[in-house]
Design a protein around this motif. Sequence first.
Motif, PDB file in Angstrom:
ATOM      1  N   ILE A  28       2.665 -15.884 -41.918  1.00 29.84           N
ATOM      2  CA  ILE A  28       1.819 -16.888 -41.264  1.00 29.84           C
ATOM      3  C   ILE A  28       0.382 -16.398 -41.110  1.00 29.84           C
ATOM      4  N   TYR A  29       0.223 -15.147 -40.609  1.00 29.19           N
ATOM      5  CA  TYR A  29      -1.112 -14.654 -40.261  1.00 29.19           C
ATOM      6  C   TYR A  29      -1.652 -13.619 -41.255  1.00 29.19           C
ATOM      7  N   VAL A  80       3.853 -20.521 -34.923  1.00 31.95           N
ATOM      8  CA  VAL A  80       3.097 -21.687 -35.384  1.00 31.95           C
ATOM      9  C   VAL A  80       2.268 -22.283 -34.251  1.00 31.95           C
ATOM     10  N   GLY A  81       2.756 -22.160 -32.999  1.00 28.85           N
ATOM     11  CA  GLY A  81       2.004 -22.670 -31.855  1.00 28.85           C
ATOM     12  C   GLY A  81       0.612 -22.077 -31.763  1.00 28.85           C
ATOM     13  N   GLY A  82       0.445 -20.857 -32.261  1.00 32.78           N
ATOM     14  CA  GLY A  82      -0.866 -20.224 -32.242  1.00 32.78           C
ATOM     15  C   GLY A  82      -1.833 -20.813 -33.245  1.00 32.78           C
ATOM     16  N   LEU A  83      -1.316 -21.637 -34.192  1.00 33.67           N
ATOM     17  CA  LEU A  83      -2.177 -22.265 -35.190  1.00 33.67           C
ATOM     18  C   LEU A  83      -2.832 -23.540 -34.676  1.00 33.67           C
ATOM     19  N   GLY A  84      -2.159 -24.226 -33.740  1.00 31.99           N
ATOM     20  CA  GLY A  84      -2.723 -25.460 -33.207  1.00 31.99           C
ATOM     21  C   GLY A  84      -1.656 -26.496 -32.886  1.00 31.99           C
ATOM     22  N   THR A  85      -2.061 -27.571 -32.191  1.00 36.06           N
ATOM     23  CA  THR A  85      -1.133 -28.621 -31.758  1.00 36.06           C
ATOM     24  C   THR A  85      -0.576 -29.409 -32.941  1.00 36.06           C
ATOM     25  N   SER A 114       3.898 -22.726 -21.921  1.00 37.20           N
ATOM     26  CA  SER A 114       2.566 -22.144 -22.131  1.00 37.20           C
ATOM     27  C   SER A 114       2.541 -21.171 -23.303  1.00 37.20           C
ATOM     28  N   GLY A 115       3.682 -20.577 -23.622  1.00 35.78           N
ATOM     29  CA  GLY A 115       3.737 -19.624 -24.726  1.00 35.78           C
ATOM     30  C   GLY A 115       3.696 -20.263 -26.097  1.00 35.78           C
ATOM     31  N   ASP A 146      -4.139 -23.666 -25.630  1.00 34.23           N
ATOM     32  CA  ASP A 146      -4.528 -24.050 -24.275  1.00 34.23           C
ATOM     33  C   ASP A 146      -4.469 -25.561 -24.102  1.00 34.23           C
ATOM     34  N   ASP A 147      -3.428 -26.188 -24.620  1.00 30.64           N
ATOM     35  CA  ASP A 147      -3.289 -27.640 -24.514  1.00 30.64           C
ATOM     36  C   ASP A 147      -2.614 -27.964 -23.174  1.00 30.64           C
ATOM     37  N   ILE A 148      -3.434 -28.292 -22.166  1.00 29.09           N
ATOM     38  CA  ILE A 148      -2.933 -28.515 -20.806  1.00 29.09           C
ATOM     39  C   ILE A 148      -1.971 -29.695 -20.755  1.00 29.09           C
TER      40      ILE A 148
END
Length: 481
Positions: free
Chosen positions: A209-210, A66-71, A366-367, A371-373
């Motif tokens: 999911i994808y 789910v992290g790959g979908l967005g914050t 980070s995984g 790319d939410d710093i």
Amino acid sequence: GSEMCIRDRYLLKCVKRKELFYERTKQKMELLGAAPVSKALLALGLPTMIGMMINALYNLVDAYFVGGLGTNQMGAITVAFPLGQVIVGLGLLFGNGAASYLSRLLGRGDREKADKAASTAIYSSIFAGAAVIICCLFFLEPILKQLGANGDVLPYAVNYTSIYIASSIFNVFNVTMNNIVSSEGAAKTTMLVLMTGAVLNVLLDPIFIYALGLGVAGAAIATGISQLVSALVYLCYILRKKSAFSFSIKNCCFSKEIVSEILKIGIPTLVFQLLTSLSMSMINGGARAYGTSALAAMGPLTKIMSVGSMMVFGFLKGLQPIAGYSYGSQKYGRLQKAVKTSIVWSTVFCVVFGLAVAVFSTEIVSGFTKDDIEMIRIGAAALRANSLTFIFFGFYTVYSSLFLAMGKAREGCFLGACRQGICFVPAILLLPMLWGLNGILYAQPAADAISALIAVFMAVRLHKKLAAEKKRFLSAGTAQV
């Protein structure tokens, strides 16, 4: 003649099945009461530890994909997690409550009452789970808002949680069976069931999911299917009569003794689970004030630390039946050796796990994001803080589990409530006022350190009482140690 042959073959099959059942039961009882402590702990604890570690990947894998979908999507499953823990608590209420009682009944050789207690626990958990799930679905949106879902996160949270909670009825059954099966010493069966569901979840998540484009709803569907399959495996275990217990709705018995024995251990366990959910929701609520990135950062924190804690809980599932059986049969020497070995082994694991998470905290967080710093910065700081006090977790959990296994509900309830209730709530309310966001990140570590000190004092008192009981037992001339 043919009818007689069929009947004879059927009777022979029944006799063989009964002989096999008693042989398996005898082996389980020997493991609990006679095998070397280290061997028994490994045989009972290691499979469950591996199974629960893999089971913890349910939520970790969901978070990763789910992290790959967005914050915002990561924030959605973060706020849903505490509610899922409440549902799991119902399985623990009846499963863990019955497990302690069942181990002591097996130690005393009372099989008939054990069958009644096991059946009462499994059917009660299903009915209670269904009732709570229906209530949660009716009031889902206000519950999610209370748990920390804001305007951007809320639509994703409703989408994910509605499916996730509805399918949790299977998980209630699974959690109850996990504890009951562990109490009879069949740890390998628990490991098999947990591994089956977790591996299936890992395979289904990317597909739903994808590949099918279902997003957060796909993660919930994958988890629901995995839990259903695990439940079916347990049903096969019951129907093929591999358990030491006989499960039947006719065996359900709500006598004062059975209900009180289940609830006096089950309620403290449920309270502990509710406090876990409360602590997560309070952390999420506090982090929400610092933005969606801060809220989303709590997701990797809770998921990663739950992997370590689930592994410790899993291993100590091996201690619980040994402790309950040994205490019930008054084998005090065996009980003390089991406790000492459990403390050493669990503490070594907690030190290794805690240091590894602290060193690689940035890489781990980070995984879970594109790319939410800001999410990485906050999440890594939180992981480092929590992992360093995780070294106390093994010692603390040994004694919180031991009190419950011995039927000492009051002490077990108090100690179980310390880490995420009695000590945590004042910390999460006070520290952010003095320290801002860092106060939220360090609230749990502060509660961990204080809880460990309390556990030390309670452990000293317990061992003094056990020494006195052992002395009285030996003076009676009936020592079996």
